[in-house]
Scaffold this motif. Sequence first.
Motif, short mmCIF file in Angstrom:
data_model
loop_
_atom_site.label_atom_id
_atom_site.label_comp_id
_atom_site.label_asym_id
_atom_site.label_seq_id
_atom_site.Cartn_x
_atom_site.Cartn_y
_atom_site.Cartn_z
N ASN A 26 0.84 -1.20 0.00
CA ASN A 26 0.00 0.00 0.00
C ASN A 26 0.87 1.24 0.00
O ASN A 26 1.97 1.25 0.54
CB ASN A 26 -0.91 0.02 1.24
CG ASN A 26 -1.99 -1.03 1.15
OD1 ASN A 26 -2.52 -1.29 0.08
ND2 ASN A 26 -2.30 -1.65 2.28
N GLY A 27 0.37 2.30 -0.59
CA GLY A 27 1.07 3.58 -0.57
C GLY A 27 2.22 3.67 -1.56
O GLY A 27 3.08 4.52 -1.41
N VAL A 28 2.22 2.81 -2.55
CA VAL A 28 3.32 2.84 -3.53
C VAL A 28 2.81 3.00 -4.95
O VAL A 28 3.45 2.58 -5.90
CB VAL A 28 4.19 1.56 -3.42
CG1 VAL A 28 4.93 1.51 -2.12
CG2 VAL A 28 3.35 0.31 -3.62
N GLY A 29 1.66 3.59 -5.11
CA GLY A 29 1.06 3.76 -6.43
C GLY A 29 1.92 4.54 -7.39
O GLY A 29 1.83 4.38 -8.61
N LEU A 30 2.77 5.40 -6.88
CA LEU A 30 3.66 6.19 -7.74
C LEU A 30 4.69 5.32 -8.44
O LEU A 30 5.25 5.70 -9.46
CB LEU A 30 4.37 7.27 -6.93
CG LEU A 30 3.47 8.34 -6.31
CD1 LEU A 30 4.29 9.27 -5.45
CD2 LEU A 30 2.73 9.11 -7.38
N ASP A 32 4.10 2.51 -9.93
CA ASP A 32 3.47 1.96 -11.12
C ASP A 32 2.63 3.06 -11.76
O ASP A 32 1.51 3.34 -11.32
CB ASP A 32 2.60 0.75 -10.75
CG ASP A 32 2.04 0.05 -11.96
OD1 ASP A 32 2.41 0.42 -13.10
OD2 ASP A 32 1.24 -0.88 -11.78
N ALA A 35 -1.04 2.49 -12.49
CA ALA A 35 -1.92 2.07 -11.39
C ALA A 35 -3.01 3.10 -11.16
O ALA A 35 -2.76 4.30 -11.17
CB ALA A 35 -1.10 1.87 -10.13
N GLU A 36 -4.23 2.60 -10.96
CA GLU A 36 -5.35 3.50 -10.68
C GLU A 36 -5.46 3.78 -9.18
O GLU A 36 -5.97 4.79 -8.78
CB GLU A 36 -6.65 2.87 -11.19
CG GLU A 36 -6.65 2.73 -12.71
CD GLU A 36 -7.88 1.99 -13.21
OE1 GLU A 36 -8.79 1.68 -12.40
OE2 GLU A 36 -7.92 1.71 -14.41
N ARG A 37 -4.98 2.82 -8.39
CA ARG A 37 -5.02 2.98 -6.94
C ARG A 37 -3.62 3.24 -6.42
O ARG A 37 -2.64 3.14 -7.15
CB ARG A 37 -5.61 1.72 -6.31
CG ARG A 37 -7.00 1.42 -6.81
CD ARG A 37 -7.68 0.27 -6.09
NE ARG A 37 -6.75 -0.66 -5.48
CZ ARG A 37 -6.86 -1.96 -5.56
NH1 ARG A 37 -7.84 -2.49 -6.24
NH2 ARG A 37 -6.01 -2.75 -4.95
N ASN A 38 -3.53 3.52 -5.13
CA ASN A 38 -2.26 3.83 -4.50
C ASN A 38 -1.61 2.57 -3.91
O ASN A 38 -0.97 2.63 -2.88
CB ASN A 38 -2.47 4.89 -3.42
CG ASN A 38 -1.17 5.54 -3.01
OD1 ASN A 38 -0.18 5.49 -3.74
ND2 ASN A 38 -1.16 6.16 -1.85
N CYS A 39 -1.81 1.43 -4.56
CA CYS A 39 -1.22 0.20 -4.05
C CYS A 39 -0.81 -0.70 -5.22
O CYS A 39 -1.27 -0.52 -6.34
CB CYS A 39 -2.17 -0.54 -3.12
SG CYS A 39 -3.65 -1.15 -3.95
#
Length: 185
Positions: A26-30, A32, A35-39
């Motif tokens: 979680n909290g690594v959406g940046l 990818d 990625a549409e979500r932050n995970c």
Amino acid sequence: MARYFDIDDIIMEDELISVVYQVGANGVGLLDPGAERNCVEQGAKVELPFWLAHELHMRQAVVVSAPPCFNQKTRKEIQADAAFVDLRSRCPYFYEFGCKVAPLIGDRTIGSFLLYAFTGRYKEVLSKAHSSAFITTSKYLTLLTKEETQLYEAARSSMTAFKKWRVGGPRFERASILRKRKPTD
């Protein structure tokens, strides 16, 4: 920590490498961009800089895949004619990156492949440095990795210094103290 401030090491470790997440994060959406979500979910394949992939691999969060610069196509090209393969476009720090990535991907053949590639190119690098005109070598230099370019420059400067010395550079001279001594009876 010995190379912590080395700019070449920093650039080399910023090389992108493909990883597959073994756990969700979680909290690594940046990491990818798609990625549409932050995970990131387990099994997701993501391109990460080497320094981050290395850390995540040590924590058993990801499995590192072999970079494209060490694929079978590159290996076959090097086996055919190592001296004229454009390694710089594949990875500017080909040898050092290979040494760092080999333990992570578990490929025991990378070490011997790097040795084969280097020995196949070494003779040509020194030959060009010692004999070729600058016009013909400028195109050749675009094929070389950063490590090979440093080797080329060192060989070129040593040959220039040797030619300067041979033509009439400073010769060995006797120390002035030896000239003033008179023979003793």
